[in-house]
Design a protein around this motif. Structure first.
Motif, short mmCIF file in Angstrom:
data_model
loop_
_atom_site.label_atom_id
_atom_site.label_comp_id
_atom_site.label_asym_id
_atom_site.label_seq_id
_atom_site.Cartn_x
_atom_site.Cartn_y
_atom_site.Cartn_z
N GLN A 179 0.83 -1.21 0.00
CA GLN A 179 0.00 0.00 0.00
C GLN A 179 0.87 1.26 0.00
N TYR A 180 1.92 1.26 0.82
CA TYR A 180 2.81 2.42 0.90
C TYR A 180 3.62 2.56 -0.40
N LEU A 181 4.15 1.46 -0.90
CA LEU A 181 4.97 1.51 -2.12
C LEU A 181 4.14 1.94 -3.32
N HIS A 182 2.89 1.50 -3.38
CA HIS A 182 2.02 1.89 -4.48
C HIS A 182 1.69 3.38 -4.41
N SER A 242 0.29 -2.22 -7.80
CA SER A 242 -0.97 -2.41 -7.08
C SER A 242 -0.71 -2.39 -5.57
N PRO A 243 -1.66 -1.86 -4.79
CA PRO A 243 -1.51 -1.88 -3.32
C PRO A 243 -1.97 -3.18 -2.69
N ASP A 244 -2.50 -4.13 -3.51
CA ASP A 244 -3.11 -5.34 -2.97
C ASP A 244 -2.13 -6.50 -3.01
N TYR A 245 -2.26 -7.37 -1.99
CA TYR A 245 -1.46 -8.59 -1.98
C TYR A 245 -2.21 -9.66 -2.77
N PRO A 246 -1.65 -10.17 -3.86
CA PRO A 246 -2.40 -11.04 -4.77
C PRO A 246 -2.85 -12.36 -4.15
N ASN A 247 -2.17 -12.86 -3.15
CA ASN A 247 -2.52 -14.16 -2.57
C ASN A 247 -3.55 -14.07 -1.45
N ASN A 280 -6.79 -12.56 -1.82
CA ASN A 280 -8.03 -12.07 -2.41
C ASN A 280 -7.99 -10.57 -2.63
N ARG A 281 -6.82 -10.12 -3.11
CA ARG A 281 -6.65 -8.70 -3.46
C ARG A 281 -6.93 -7.76 -2.29
N VAL A 282 -6.54 -8.16 -1.08
CA VAL A 282 -6.66 -7.30 0.10
C VAL A 282 -5.45 -6.38 0.16
N ARG A 283 -5.67 -5.14 0.54
CA ARG A 283 -4.56 -4.19 0.64
C ARG A 283 -3.52 -4.68 1.65
N GLU A 284 -2.27 -4.61 1.22
CA GLU A 284 -1.18 -5.03 2.12
C GLU A 284 -0.71 -3.81 2.91
N ASP A 285 -1.25 -3.68 4.11
CA ASP A 285 -0.85 -2.61 5.02
C ASP A 285 -0.39 -3.26 6.33
N PRO A 286 0.12 -2.49 7.28
CA PRO A 286 0.62 -3.11 8.51
C PRO A 286 -0.44 -3.89 9.28
N GLU A 287 -1.68 -3.45 9.25
CA GLU A 287 -2.72 -4.18 9.97
C GLU A 287 -2.94 -5.55 9.35
#
Length: 607
Positions: A507-510, A517-522, A524-531
């Motif tokens: 999310q930060y890099l995007h 993309s800000p989403d982690y592909p593995n 279900n395309r959920v945003r990869e943030d610290p939480e």
């Protein structure tokens, strides 16, 4: 007696102490050894010093001085004035000086021997008090209503080589005028006579017989200087006030008419100059500065005479480190502080890299250098921070230091950086110092400091609640006081990335176009943030399970920091999880970059 005491068999082992804790004085006795000697035989020292006092003799062996020259910053090395002379003295002689000082000071103070306008080397009289007197007189003059406002001229005077030129005969006369006891006059006279200075040259050590001056490393010297210098602070023209701070002199002249202000200023300067010359001292005319303070628009400058020269007032002058401008707005001082602290911040930044370098507590200690520069004599100019422009200037420099303290990226908001690093916002700190100073005569200092710190933290907390920045950090650290008062836990590069969300997350890099993309592909395309990474991502399910079993609690953002603050073991366990997360994130980022660098098979051409 002292030679016999120093060479006695019981003290034969003292000399070995010099190998690791050697004193800088001429007798070669380490201060650590001297401290042990006084502790073991205080009666011998008391008998020795009492004999010196009763006989009026200051032993010659303790009057030797070793000259050390310290270069002044930014001065040409070939000029004598580019060095600050420091005289090293025997420690035992300093102890005797302290005995004399403790007996002389009450006599001088009780009999009104020192002016109320001398602020240096005196108890409960600070730099702030001296500057406040100068600026207070100016404010009273120009802030009167209507036609009752007056003109004010502030002149700063500098004395050439002041402490090294102090006239001993004048010191003796000044002591006699105060009416000190005969035994004190005798030992002070002995202290001043037959002093010898040792210094190193290319031809070896040389000796010089001293006939004037007070040593700057001396205990008694500053008091003798104040006694000698006292007459220069006597009233001159009725409209002039003289303020002394060691050898620094400020003249404040207030008059109804501009011409009178210029005339009285010139007369006051002439009177000070005459006194200095009669006392064997010299006014550095070229260093004289003046500022004309008024809210009237008739003219924005004044002309005063200094010796054979006429000088024109400047828009601002520096007095005891504070820039005083013609409107008392302190805008120039804020800019001066920003420039000075910015240089210090840039120099210290090289000592505090984000990866590696000192630990967090050491970084906080180093950052105090910048904070102390910014907050120097804040009670004098704190009102200038009511203007958002001035606050923003200071805050920009202060923020850079806070980012280094908590090892954060520059994209982190100042609100979040201040909380994580534990550095209170600079304007709140300035108000706290001003409030403590103004409450000083009313309530006990310790009680005032505690109350003001509590009030400052509450203000900071309210600002943290209202802020629209750093909301992920606020979710983790909602209570500033609990975070500040923790007894364990070091901030580091990885932990700061997690607490801010500014790091190796998609999310930060995007956000900065470093990822598509800000989403982690593995997931279900959920945003990869610290939480997501710490609390939900299946990549770390095993580590998360082990951590929660260790802590005995299911972790959520709202209870994470509370568990970290509970004990050192919990802090370390959670920090270890954060490090594991970030290690995997960096590996994934490197893999993605490698794929981008490696062309696909159909792009390689025929094999």
């Amino acid at each position: 007696m002292w030679r016999q005491f120093r060479q006695s068999p019981e003290t034969s082992s003292w000399r070995s102490a010099a190998e690791y804790n050697k004193a800088p004085d001429l007798d070669g006795v380490p201060n650590k050894a001297l401290k042990l000697a006084v502790k073991s035989r205080p009666d011998m020292f008391a008998e020795l010093f009492e004999a010196c006092m009763s006989e009026g003799i200051f032993p010659a062996v303790w009057k030797r001085l070793k000259l050390v020259l310290l270069p002044k910053l930014g001065k040409p090395p070939g000029e004598p004035s580019s060095y600050r002379p420091i005289c090293l003295l025997d420690t035992v002689g300093k102890v005797l000086e302290r005995v004399i000082y403790n007996r002389l000071l009450p006599v001088v103070e009780s009999q009104g021997g020192l002016s109320d306008r001398q602020y240096r080397f005196r108890k409960a009289r600070s730099t702030i008090d001296a500057i406040k007197l100068v600026t207070g007189l100016a404010e009273d003059a120009i802030h009167r209503k209507g036609s009752s406002s007056k003109y004010c001229v502030v002149v700063t005077l500098d004395v050439k080589n002041a402490f090294n030129s102090a006239n001993w005969n004048l010191i003796r006369k000044s002591l006699a005028k105060v009416g000190i006891p005969a035994y004190l006059a005798a030992i002070v006279d002995s202290h001043l006579t037959e002093r010898r200075l040792w210094y190193d040259t290319d031809d070896g050590s040389q000796e010089y017989v001293v006939s004037a001056g007070v040593p700057q490393d001396s205990v008694l010297g500053p008091l003798l200087w104040n006694i000698m210098y006292n007459d220069v602070l006597n009233p001159l023209p009725e409209e002039a006030t003289v303020v002394g701070y060691a050898d620094d002199i400020a003249l404040v002249v207030v008059a109804k008419h501009l011409e009178d202000a210029e005339l009285y200023s010139s007369e006051a300067i002439s009177a000070v100059k005459c006194w200095l010359e009669s006392s064997g001292l010299t006014l550095a005319e070229g260093k004289t500065g003046a500022v004309f303070i008024t809210k009237r628009r008739k003219r924005n400058y004044a002309c005063v005479r200094v010796g054979n020269h006429i000088i024109t007032s400047k828009p601002a002058i520096k007095y005891l480190g504070v820039v005083i401008d013609r409107k008392l707005s302190y805008k120039q001082h804020v800019q001066y502080v920003c420039d000075k602290s910015s240089k210090a911040s840039m120099a210290l930044a090289r000592m505090m890299p984000n990866v590696g370098g000192p630990r967090h507590t050491s970084r906080l200690f180093i950052a105090r250098v910048v904070t102390s520069i910014m907050l120097y004599v804040t009670p004098v100019w704190s009102e200038a921070l009511r203007t958002s422009v001035n606050t923003s200037k200071l805050n920009a420099v202060y923020r850079r230091t806070a980012l280094r303290v908590c090892s954060a990226f520059r994209t982190v908001s100042d609100d979040a950086a201040f909380v994580i690093s534990g550095m209170m916002p600079i304007d709140i700190l300035a108000d706290e110092m001003a409030n403590i100073y103004h409450a000083k005569p009313i309530s006990p200092l310790l009680q005032t400091k505690k109350a003001e710190r509590e009030r400052s933290i509450n203000r900071w907390q309210e600002r943290w609640e209202r802020s629209g920045k750093g909301r992920w950090t606020h979710r983790l650290i909602p209570a500033i006081k609990e975070w500040l008062e923790r007894r364990h836990g070091e901030i580091n590069y990885n932990l700061t990335q997690f607490l801010t969300g500014h790091g190796g997350y998609l999310q930060y890099l995007h956000r900065f176009k470093l990822e598509t993309s800000p989403d982690y592909p593995n997931c279900n395309r959920v945003r990869e943030d610290p939480e997501h990474v710490f609390f939900h991502c299946p990549r770390f399910v095993e580590e998360r399970k082990n951590l929660e079993e260790t802590l005995g609690e299911v972790l959520v953002p709202e209870n994470l920091v509370r568990r970290m603050l509970a004990c050192r073991e919990d802090w370390d366990a959670i920090n270890s999880m954060v490090v594991t997360n970030h290690s995997e994130l960096r590996k994934a980022e490197e893999t993605r970059k490698a794929r981008l660098r490696t062309p696909r098979r159909d792009e390689r051409g025929p094999s």
